[in-house]
Each structure stands twice: as C-alpha cells, then as structure tokens.
Design an enzyme around this catalytic site. Structure first.
Site, short mmCIF file in Angstrom:
data_model
loop_
_atom_site.label_atom_id
_atom_site.label_comp_id
_atom_site.label_asym_id
_atom_site.label_seq_id
_atom_site.Cartn_x
_atom_site.Cartn_y
_atom_site.Cartn_z
N HIS A 1 18.50 7.97 -6.43
CA HIS A 1 18.12 7.00 -5.40
C HIS A 1 18.26 7.68 -4.04
O HIS A 1 19.37 7.80 -3.49
CB HIS A 1 19.04 5.79 -5.50
CG HIS A 1 18.70 4.66 -4.60
ND1 HIS A 1 17.65 3.81 -4.83
CD2 HIS A 1 19.28 4.22 -3.44
CE1 HIS A 1 17.60 2.88 -3.89
NE2 HIS A 1 18.57 3.12 -3.03
N TRP B 1 18.82 1.44 -11.75
CA TRP B 1 19.19 0.18 -11.09
C TRP B 1 17.99 -0.44 -10.40
O TRP B 1 17.85 -1.66 -10.34
CB TRP B 1 20.32 0.47 -10.11
CG TRP B 1 20.96 -0.72 -9.46
CD1 TRP B 1 20.93 -1.04 -8.13
CD2 TRP B 1 21.75 -1.74 -10.08
NE1 TRP B 1 21.65 -2.18 -7.89
CE2 TRP B 1 22.17 -2.63 -9.07
CE3 TRP B 1 22.15 -1.97 -11.40
CZ2 TRP B 1 22.96 -3.75 -9.33
CZ3 TRP B 1 22.94 -3.09 -11.67
CH2 TRP B 1 23.33 -3.97 -10.64
N SER C 1 14.88 1.82 -0.29
CA SER C 1 15.87 0.90 -0.82
C SER C 1 15.68 -0.49 -0.18
O SER C 1 14.58 -1.02 -0.17
CB SER C 1 17.27 1.47 -0.57
OG SER C 1 18.23 0.78 -1.32
N LYS D 1 12.16 -2.88 0.85
CA LYS D 1 11.85 -4.30 0.71
C LYS D 1 11.31 -4.84 2.03
O LYS D 1 10.32 -5.59 2.07
CB LYS D 1 13.10 -5.08 0.30
CG LYS D 1 13.86 -4.55 -0.90
CD LYS D 1 15.10 -5.40 -1.18
CE LYS D 1 16.22 -4.66 -1.90
NZ LYS D 1 15.90 -4.12 -3.20
#
Length: 421
Positions: free
Chosen positions: A402, A352, A261, A265
């Site tokens: 997720h 998403w 998540s 990044k």
C-alpha cells in the site's frame, strides 16, 4: 449491571479476535451478491442513451452517494481571497517554477486557509496539472528548504517526528518517494499538492475543519446527510480548481485529481462532483473508494466506520455489516466520472484494499463509458501484475504494498500523455 474488569477485558479481546476472524481474505468466502447495473434506474428503467444517463440515471446515483455515503455540502463557499506566500522561478535545479498560494475562506465569523504547493515546468505554456493531497505536510514531499511548514493539526507520528500534533522541519522530505516530482516536471506536467489537514483535520472532531464555517446556530456536528471528512477533502480539491481557473499559467481544462488511500476516495468523489476535472486517478483507495463494498473483502463498511467515524456522513453507518442493503456500489461512483479518463490502481500485497474489488469496479463501470463510445476495461479477468491496461478506463496492479511508487507515476504519465494532451 457492570461487569467485572476481567470479564470486560475478556469480552473485548473476544470481540477483537472475532472481528479479525471475520475479515475475508479468501475468494471462496466472498458472499454471493448482486452487482447493481449502472444503466438501470432504481425504478427498473433501462438507460440506453447519453441523454437518459445524464438527465435521469446519473442524477439519482449522485444524490444517493451524496446523501447516504459521503454527505452533501450545505452551502457553496467561495474563495474570499488568495495570496502568493512565496515563489521561485528557478526551482528544482532550474527545471520549474515554484509557487505557494494560500486560499482563505470566511463565513460566520470564522476563517480557514489552506496552502497549495505548486511546481510548474519552465517553458511550458498552459500546463496540465496533477492535483492531490499529501498526508504530513507539503514540506514532506520534497527536500526543497523553501517549502513552508503547515501550522495545522497533525496526527502524532514518531516516524515523522510529529509530537504535540505539530509538524516540524524534521520530517522534511520524508515522503519524496511518493511524489515523482522530477518525472512529472520532465514530462511537461505540473504538480499541485495540499496538506489535507488544513482543510479538515483527520480526527473525529468537526470543530476546526471547513464544516464548522457552515454550521447553523448552535450546530456542532454535520447533519446525518451532510459532509464527512472525505466530502470536505473533495470540496478542497474543487476550491483549488477555482484558483486554477484564475491562473494564466495553468490549463484548468487539464487538471487531474489524484489521491492515494483515503485521499483516493476523496479524489474519486471530487471527480464525481466536479466535471471540471479532466481526469481522476485512484491509487489503492479501497473501501469507500474504488473497491466494491458488497464483496466484504478486506476492509468493510462496518470496520471503516468504526475506525474512522468522521470520514463519511452519519447516514453511511446504516450499512455497517449490511452492505447488501446498499442500493448502489462503488462501480457506480466510478461511472459518475464518465466520460472523463479514469485510472484505478492496486497493489498486489494490499489485500486490505481489495485489489480484485477495485478491478471489478473499473470493469463494471465500463458500460457507462461505452455508452459514450469510450474504451473501458475489456477483459473479465484481472491482468497479470505490472501489465497495465491504459484505456480511457485504465487499471493496473503492481507488485508491492500500500504505497505510491515511481512505477505508478510512470503509468499515470503515460496514460495522461494519451488522453489529456
């Protein structure tokens, strides 16, 4: 003129419903957009050699991401000291050595420390290591009672028994499902993890994270082109690498940056910044991570900057709802990791995070890997669910939501066995 309360509320509800309605989850609604070529410079020069990529194109792409997206680090800050807080040579039922190491940084009369929880398999020399952050404290990834509980700020969460922004023993082991520790150890790899809130608390307040150590006089917030939280978390991974280079039990040439998540990044940006990482794994990293921004599918730049204004540098807000004006897209971030192995993973129900956008990023980054003679993604359509592509650029989309699962870790280990042994 001040609006009546009822009109203000109506306008707020309308804006919220309008924003929700604008979220794209249908491929037919994705706007047309241009995919900027990783091998064509901003001035239009085609890159055809490794030398031109490394000396011309890569530096200009990195500078753009650094100043317009994640934010640059104003000064190099070295480890002031490190201390082994605890160690055990018979952890995990005798399978592993456990170590908890505190790294301390000092500057401008301020001090910041973070702790690495490290498990290394016994009877394995020069161990390769998966390194990644956790969300709610080192003690949440294992039932191991000896793992210390951080005193750093944490977001209140009833499910993790966090109140008054304080981590407690009640959340010990609540995230074991995300960390396949025994699978990793049994495969001969080490695992290192850090509570990300010790490096920079995940809140829109830059007073108590690592950034504050490097402020100039009277500065209270990073400059427009300076590091947000993602860049700070990426910095922390590199500082862990500094320590690994001093540890004779770890093969610092085989450390894999891992993240899920928002921390995916951070792992991608760490890999782009620091070529010492042997490989990078991005798990469901989505917008501002592996997913293409210009698709505007699921989470968008405007939404992520509104919900988490501290994650990216201030300059990134220039592109709120204007993704088409970006001179880059996220596949070019992935290309900055070339030729080192890169794994992008998605989840079928995690719309998403835009699984297709993550796949396309891996696909479009592959031309740079091919420049090095490495095998990237060689199919134009997404693979079927649970059918991983395990090339130098690897990709899978699995069933589920997720999260990080045993299935994910099984693929990461298999891939690491091929490319990082």
């Amino acid at each position: 003129m001040k609006l009546p309360v009822h009109l203000t509320l109506l306008l707020f509800l309308f804006s919220m419903s309008f924003s929700k309605a604008q979220t794209i989850y249908n491929e037919s609604e994705v706007p047309s957009f241009e995919v900027p070529d990783p091998l064509v410079t901003f001035k239009g020069k085609t890159i055809g050699t490794i030398g031109d990529w490394e000396n011309v194109r890569r530096p200009e792409l990195h500078t753009y991401f650094e100043t317009k997206v994640y934010g640059k680090i104003p000064k190099n800050l070295k480890i002031d000291s490190y201390k082994i807080l605890e160690q055990e040579d018979n952890a995990l039922n005798g399978k592993a050595n456990r170590r908890q190491v505190e790294l301390t940084f000092k500057h401008n009369d301020k001090v910041l420390s973070f702790t690495i929880l490290l498990y290394l398999p016994k009877k394995v020399e020069n161990t390769a290591v998966f390194l990644g952050y956790n969300f709610y404290g080192n003690h949440t990834i294992t039932e191991d009672e000896s793992v210390l509980i951080s005193t750093a700020w944490a977001d209140n969460n009833e499910g993790f028994d966090i109140v008054n922004n304080t981590l407690t023993a009640a959340s010990r082991g609540k995230r074991t499902h995300r960390w396949a520790i025994e699978k990793i150890i049994d495969a001969g790899y080490g695992l290192a993890t850090i509570y990300y809130g010790e490096v920079d608390p995940d809140k829109d307040d830059f007073s108590d994270g690592i950034q504050s150590l490097l402020y100039s006089k009277n500065q209270k917030h990073p400059k427009a082109d300076e590091w947000g939280s993602i860049s700070a978390w990426a910095w922390g991974l590199s500082k862990a690498m500094d320590y690994f280079e001093k540890d004779p039990e770890i093969d610092a040439a085989r450390v894999i940056a891992f993240g899920h998540s928002r921390l995916g990044k951070a792992a991608l940006w760490a890999g782009a910044n620091d070529k010492r990482f042997a490989g990078v794994i991005s798990n469901n990293s989505g917008c501002g991570g592996a997913a293409l921004s210009k698709r505007k599918f699921g989470e968008t730049i405007g939404v992520i900057n509104e919900r988490f204004p501290h994650w990216f540098c201030t300059n990134f807000k220039e592109f709120n709802n204007k993704e088409e004006t970006l001179a880059v897209d996220q596949h070019q971030l992935l290309a900055l990791i070339a030729p080192r192995p890169l794994y992008i993973a998605s989840a079928e129900e995690d719309r998403w995070a835009d699984p297709k956008g993550e796949f396309l990023s891996a696909l479009y980054a592959s031309s740079v890997y091919e420049l090095y003679g490495k095998k990237g993604i060689n199919i134009m359509d997404m693979p079927v669910v649970n059918s991983p592509i395990l090339n130098t650029v690897a990709y899978h989309i699995r069933t589920g939501k997720h999260d990080v699962t045993d299935y994910d870790w099984e693929q990461y280990i298999k891939w690491a066995d091929t490319f990082l042994r």
